[in-house]
Design a protein around this motif. Sequence first.
Motif, PDB file in Angstrom:
ATOM      1  N   GLU A  65       1.605 -10.479  -7.251  1.00 15.93           N
ATOM      2  CA  GLU A  65       1.207 -11.876  -7.049  1.00 15.93           C
ATOM      3  C   GLU A  65       2.343 -12.821  -7.410  1.00 15.93           C
ATOM      4  O   GLU A  65       2.582 -13.816  -6.724  1.00 15.93           O
ATOM      5  N   LYS A  66       3.023 -12.518  -8.497  1.00 12.63           N
ATOM      6  CA  LYS A  66       4.142 -13.352  -8.902  1.00 12.63           C
ATOM      7  C   LYS A  66       5.264 -13.289  -7.864  1.00 12.63           C
ATOM      8  O   LYS A  66       5.880 -14.315  -7.531  1.00 12.63           O
ATOM      9  N   TYR A  67       5.498 -12.094  -7.317  1.00 12.68           N
ATOM     10  CA  TYR A  67       6.531 -11.967  -6.287  1.00 12.68           C
ATOM     11  C   TYR A  67       6.204 -12.824  -5.075  1.00 12.68           C
ATOM     12  O   TYR A  67       7.080 -13.506  -4.528  1.00 12.68           O
ATOM     13  N   SER A  68       4.947 -12.816  -4.649  1.00 14.43           N
ATOM     14  CA  SER A  68       4.566 -13.594  -3.456  1.00 14.43           C
ATOM     15  C   SER A  68       4.789 -15.087  -3.674  1.00 14.43           C
ATOM     16  O   SER A  68       5.038 -15.828  -2.717  1.00 14.43           O
ATOM     17  N   LYS A  69       4.728 -15.547  -4.927  1.00 15.73           N
ATOM     18  CA  LYS A  69       4.908 -16.962  -5.213  1.00 15.73           C
ATOM     19  C   LYS A  69       6.373 -17.374  -5.303  1.00 15.73           C
ATOM     20  O   LYS A  69       6.710 -18.532  -5.009  1.00 15.73           O
ATOM     21  N   VAL A  70       7.250 -16.445  -5.717  1.00 19.30           N
ATOM     22  CA  VAL A  70       8.646 -16.828  -5.965  1.00 19.30           C
ATOM     23  C   VAL A  70       9.632 -16.117  -5.052  1.00 19.30           C
ATOM     24  O   VAL A  70      10.845 -16.266  -5.216  1.00 19.30           O
ATOM     25  N   LYS A  71       9.155 -15.369  -4.068  1.00 16.87           N
ATOM     26  CA  LYS A  71      10.060 -14.539  -3.260  1.00 16.87           C
ATOM     27  C   LYS A  71      11.137 -15.349  -2.541  1.00 16.87           C
ATOM     28  O   LYS A  71      12.258 -14.840  -2.327  1.00 16.87           O
ATOM     29  N   ASP A  72      10.831 -16.600  -2.193  1.00 12.12           N
ATOM     30  CA  ASP A  72      11.819 -17.422  -1.494  1.00 12.12           C
ATOM     31  C   ASP A  72      12.966 -17.830  -2.407  1.00 12.12           C
ATOM     32  O   ASP A  72      14.019 -18.278  -1.928  1.00 12.12           O
ATOM     33  N   MET A  73      12.783 -17.671  -3.717  1.00 11.39           N
ATOM     34  CA  MET A  73      13.838 -18.035  -4.671  1.00 11.39           C
ATOM     35  C   MET A  73      14.669 -16.817  -5.089  1.00 11.39           C
ATOM     36  O   MET A  73      15.594 -16.952  -5.884  1.00 11.39           O
ATOM     37  N   LEU A  74      14.328 -15.650  -4.560  1.00 14.94           N
ATOM     38  CA  LEU A  74      15.019 -14.418  -4.948  1.00 14.94           C
ATOM     39  C   LEU A  74      16.057 -14.008  -3.915  1.00 14.94           C
ATOM     40  O   LEU A  74      15.879 -14.227  -2.715  1.00 14.94           O
ATOM     41  N   GLU A  75      17.123 -13.401  -4.402  1.00 15.33           N
ATOM     42  CA  GLU A  75      18.184 -12.925  -3.503  1.00 15.33           C
ATOM     43  C   GLU A  75      17.979 -11.453  -3.185  1.00 15.33           C
ATOM     44  O   GLU A  75      18.852 -10.616  -3.400  1.00 15.33           O
ATOM     45  N   ILE A  76      16.815 -11.137  -2.677  1.00 10.52           N
ATOM     46  CA  ILE A  76      16.494  -9.766  -2.285  1.00 10.52           C
ATOM     47  C   ILE A  76      15.465  -9.825  -1.164  1.00 10.52           C
ATOM     48  O   ILE A  76      14.564 -10.679  -1.175  1.00 10.52           O
ATOM     49  N   SER A  77      15.626  -8.940  -0.194  1.00 15.22           N
ATOM     50  CA  SER A  77      14.691  -8.930   0.923  1.00 15.22           C
ATOM     51  C   SER A  77      13.352  -8.349   0.496  1.00 15.22           C
ATOM     52  O   SER A  77      13.269  -7.593  -0.483  1.00 15.22           O
ATOM     53  N   SER A  78      12.314  -8.697   1.236  1.00 19.17           N
ATOM     54  CA  SER A  78      10.987  -8.171   0.943  1.00 19.17           C
ATOM     55  C   SER A  78      10.981  -6.654   1.033  1.00 19.17           C
ATOM     56  O   SER A  78      10.347  -5.969   0.222  1.00 19.17           O
ATOM     57  N   GLU A  79      11.696  -6.115   2.017  1.00 20.25           N
ATOM     58  CA  GLU A  79      11.742  -4.661   2.206  1.00 20.25           C
ATOM     59  C   GLU A  79      12.381  -3.981   1.001  1.00 20.25           C
ATOM     60  O   GLU A  79      11.861  -2.976   0.495  1.00 20.25           O
ATOM     61  N   ASP A  80      13.513  -4.524   0.535  1.00 20.10           N
ATOM     62  CA  ASP A  80      14.190  -3.923  -0.616  1.00 20.10           C
ATOM     63  C   ASP A  80      13.335  -4.034  -1.868  1.00 20.10           C
ATOM     64  O   ASP A  80      13.289  -3.108  -2.692  1.00 20.10           O
ATOM     65  N   PHE A  81      12.668  -5.162  -2.024  1.00 18.45           N
ATOM     66  CA  PHE A  81      11.822  -5.337  -3.205  1.00 18.45           C
ATOM     67  C   PHE A  81      10.684  -4.327  -3.197  1.00 18.45           C
ATOM     68  O   PHE A  81      10.420  -3.676  -4.219  1.00 18.45           O
ATOM     69  N   MET A  82      10.002  -4.184  -2.077  1.00 19.50           N
ATOM     70  CA  MET A  82       8.841  -3.306  -2.017  1.00 19.50           C
ATOM     71  C   MET A  82       9.227  -1.845  -2.180  1.00 19.50           C
ATOM     72  O   MET A  82       8.411  -1.032  -2.611  1.00 19.50           O
ATOM     73  N   HIS A  83      10.481  -1.493  -1.856  1.00 17.23           N
ATOM     74  CA  HIS A  83      10.935  -0.113  -2.004  1.00 17.23           C
ATOM     75  C   HIS A  83      11.564   0.150  -3.381  1.00 17.23           C
ATOM     76  O   HIS A  83      11.995   1.270  -3.651  1.00 17.23           O
ATOM     77  N   SER A  84      11.614  -0.866  -4.200  1.00 17.45           N
ATOM     78  CA  SER A  84      12.188  -0.699  -5.542  1.00 17.45           C
ATOM     79  C   SER A  84      11.202   0.021  -6.447  1.00 17.45           C
ATOM     80  O   SER A  84       9.979  -0.068  -6.280  1.00 17.45           O
TER      81      SER A  84
END
Length: 284
Positions: free
Chosen positions: A180-199
């Motif tokens: 939930e926190k990721y969905s709120k701040v993902k636009d401020m992160l320097e990582i793609s959604s794909e890379d984040f979800m595979h972490s």
Amino acid sequence: MSKFEELLVNKGLYDSIDVSIEDLDELEKVLSNNGYYDYNIDCFCIKCNEKRIFKEVRKQTYEERGFGIRIDYSEGRGKTPKKEVRFQEYLNKRYCLFFQCTRDNEHSILFDLLVTNDKMIKIGQYPSFADISIRENMKYKSVLGEKFVEYKKSLGLFSHGIGIGSFVYLRRIIENLVLEKYSKVKDMLEISSEDFMHSDFKEKIEILKDYLPKVLVENKNLYSIVSKGIHELSEEECIYMYPYLKIGIELILDDIIAEKERAEKEKLFAQFVANKTGELRKNI
């Protein structure tokens, strides 16, 4: 908090503590019918909706009801037996402990205990551990929303002596808070959604370290412990760890609540200052 109070207040059904002759003084305080003893516990009262002190009410009729004899070695009973004899008197019997809220004696808690040769086991409780815990932790509903039902299921399973199943719902709570926190701040992160979800999940926490509660970031292995419990540990090991993990979850949720309350106060204060500044300017 003594281990006896810990068993009564923080443990689920069929959980136990070790007892030995070294615990005789505490056994006599908890289980004897000696009016000299005054045994109290701190527990959430579901009727008062507050944490209260509960006082044990001594009963005289346990033997008639099939429960263990409530031994009384007070004055008028003759010479007090040796410690070994007194300790043996408490073993292999069943006890029912009845507590009343010191604010209102109509509010009560009952515990059903079995003492074996070396353990005290909680075999019954009313209101249940789950009922008390859920009412005590209703404040977390504002944070968990619809996921509060998973917290309730976790508490319910633990209260019935199911450890691994209770861990499943604890893990879901952690996962949901992070995602939930990721969905709120993902636009401020320097990582793609794909890379984040595979972490790896601990890497997800590290990526979000500036946005998640400090207690979760500093104890990111919490997720690994819960996962290991689900896949590798026994029911007994999970049941033993559950109260500590529950504390960890509560600390995380407490931080989120505190953050929300601070943000609301800051917003209210800023609005006041802005409005009052505008009013004062008009009067100059």
